[in-house]
Design a protein around this motif. Structure first.
Motif, PDB file in Angstrom:
ATOM      1  N   LYS A 298      63.723 -10.937  16.183  1.00 19.93           N
ATOM      2  CA  LYS A 298      62.107 -10.931  16.202  1.00 19.93           C
ATOM      3  C   LYS A 298      61.487  -9.665  17.155  1.00 19.93           C
ATOM      4  O   LYS A 298      60.836  -9.111  16.882  1.00 19.93           O
ATOM      5  N   LEU A 299      62.393  -9.637  18.285  1.00 16.02           N
ATOM      6  CA  LEU A 299      62.154  -8.705  19.603  1.00 16.02           C
ATOM      7  C   LEU A 299      61.926  -7.236  18.774  1.00 16.02           C
ATOM      8  O   LEU A 299      61.133  -6.494  19.106  1.00 16.02           O
ATOM      9  N   LEU A 300      63.140  -7.036  18.176  1.00 11.94           N
ATOM     10  CA  LEU A 300      63.358  -5.717  17.630  1.00 11.94           C
ATOM     11  C   LEU A 300      62.468  -5.334  16.574  1.00 11.94           C
ATOM     12  O   LEU A 300      61.961  -4.020  16.659  1.00 11.94           O
ATOM     13  N   LYS A 301      62.228  -6.070  15.733  1.00 13.72           N
ATOM     14  CA  LYS A 301      61.099  -5.831  14.740  1.00 13.72           C
ATOM     15  C   LYS A 301      59.997  -5.595  15.328  1.00 13.72           C
ATOM     16  O   LYS A 301      59.051  -4.615  14.828  1.00 13.72           O
ATOM     17  N   LYS A 302      59.512  -6.207  16.257  1.00  9.97           N
ATOM     18  CA  LYS A 302      58.181  -6.029  17.106  1.00  9.97           C
ATOM     19  C   LYS A 302      58.182  -4.779  17.631  1.00  9.97           C
ATOM     20  O   LYS A 302      57.204  -3.950  17.484  1.00  9.97           O
ATOM     21  N   GLU A 303      59.259  -4.434  18.391  1.00 14.62           N
ATOM     22  CA  GLU A 303      59.332  -2.960  19.035  1.00 14.62           C
ATOM     23  C   GLU A 303      59.157  -2.022  17.912  1.00 14.62           C
ATOM     24  O   GLU A 303      58.658  -1.136  18.341  1.00 14.62           O
ATOM     25  N   MET A 304      60.023  -2.058  16.899  1.00 14.69           N
ATOM     26  CA  MET A 304      60.045  -0.918  15.958  1.00 14.69           C
ATOM     27  C   MET A 304      58.559  -0.633  15.273  1.00 14.69           C
ATOM     28  O   MET A 304      58.462   0.146  15.051  1.00 14.69           O
ATOM     29  N   GLU A 305      57.800  -1.834  14.980  1.00 14.81           N
ATOM     30  CA  GLU A 305      56.465  -1.757  14.624  1.00 14.81           C
ATOM     31  C   GLU A 305      55.605  -1.242  15.580  1.00 14.81           C
ATOM     32  O   GLU A 305      54.686  -0.149  15.374  1.00 14.81           O
ATOM     33  N   GLU A 306      55.602  -1.474  17.051  1.00 11.84           N
ATOM     34  CA  GLU A 306      54.950  -0.872  18.060  1.00 11.84           C
ATOM     35  C   GLU A 306      55.217   0.722  18.022  1.00 11.84           C
ATOM     36  O   GLU A 306      54.301   1.638  18.218  1.00 11.84           O
TER      37      GLU A 306
END
Length: 312
Positions: A298-306
């Motif tokens: 979840k954290l990686l997908k959030k960072e990728m979107e940012e």
């Protein structure tokens, strides 16, 4: 009566000859292949070997190291993504580098993997050669604003690596420019700094630590100072909002049997929580920063979107 007794004995004999259901073999039965998308000796390899030293204790088997460097980690990461999904293949990647190669058109996505754990996170370090007139990140920024591209700055893995991606954010936030000098890795960066062949270098904490006492350390990224370098201020303390950290991840090809994925996650957590492991990590310049697989994804997908929202 004798006939009935004979039939009973015959039936019992036949029952005894029926083999019992085979028990599932304990996992793992053999070493787990561990893909490193960098050359031997770098930070990812060193972290893998520190974990490996505790695997027999917490998993029952060790790693077999498989090196697949090249393409800014794309070659090794793609190789890992295509390996059997049987629990005997896993590997390591770093952020923000994996975001970078995906954005450049890698044949894999974040969804191509099962995430086991984050084992460590490290700040980015701005360093200068021994005896450098630079004493702070502010001094470095002033030098870059005065001389621009005449300032030579070493960057491990060139224009496709983890540090490159973080350094671009630093340049943007500080409003500066300089000439990046590609390095083969952390060891190459340290040698160039010690030899005074470059004006400064941007590296990851782990590879920098072996030479930390000899180098001039100007700043570390992240929200607070690092316990191993308590005298080195953060970028933020010096008015530069550089918060980038490098996440060191363990992952596997998507589709591993759930019970084997659970076993690997449990083993990695036990390793991360082992006091002896934590002490050894700090001795080798690493910080233990464990995040479980589901939360990590979840954290990686959030960072990728940012990152996708940042100006190009």
């Amino acid at each position: 009566m004798r006939i009935l007794l004979a039939l009973s004995l015959l039936t019992l004999s036949l029952v005894c000859q029926v083999p019992a259901p085979a028990r599932a073999a304990a996992y793992p039965e053999k070493p787990v292949n561990f893909v490193v998308p960098f050359p031997p000796g770098g930070g990812s390899d060193r972290l893998g070997r520190l974990v490996d030293a505790f695997l027999d204790k917490h998993l029952g088997k060790n790693f077999t190291f498989v090196y697949k460097p090249g393409g800014g980690t794309m070659i090794g990461t793609q190789y890992m993504a295509t390996m059997p999904k049987d629990g005997y293949w896993m590997g390591t990647v770093n952020t923000p580098q994996i975001y970078n190669v995906i954005e450049k058109g890698a044949p894999f996505k974040l969804d191509s993997f099962d995430y086991i754990a984050q084992m460590s996170s490290e700040p980015v370090v701005l360093a200068a050669p021994p005896g450098s007139p630079l004493k702070s990140a502010k001094d470095f920024v002033a030098l870059c604003k005065a001389k621009g591209t005449k300032v030579a700055v070493g960057i491990p893995s060139g224009t496709s690596g983890t540090v490159w991606y973080a350094s671009q954010g630093f340049k943007r936030k500080a409003g500066i420019d300089y000439t990046p000098v590609p390095m083969q890795g952390g060891n190459d960066l340290n040698a160039s700094l010690l030899g005074k062949h470059i004006d400064a270098g941007v590296g990851i904490l782990g590879p920098i630590m072996p030479e930390a006492e000899k180098l001039t350390l100007l700043a570390v990224s992240g929200p607070e100072r690092v316990s191993m370098l308590p005298k080195v201020p953060t970028f933020a303390e010096q008015g530069i909002p550089v918060m980038d950290i490098v996440r060191r991840l363990f992952l596997a090809p998507k589709g591993m049997p759930p019970e084997r994925l659970a076993a690997l996650r449990a083993a990695m957590k036990k390793v991360a929580m082992d006091p002896e492991f934590e002490a050894l990590m700090e001795k080798n310049g690493f910080l233990v920063s464990w995040v479980d697989g589901p939360e990590l994804e979840k954290l990686l997908k959030k960072e990728m979107e940012e990152i996708r929202q940042l100006p190009k």
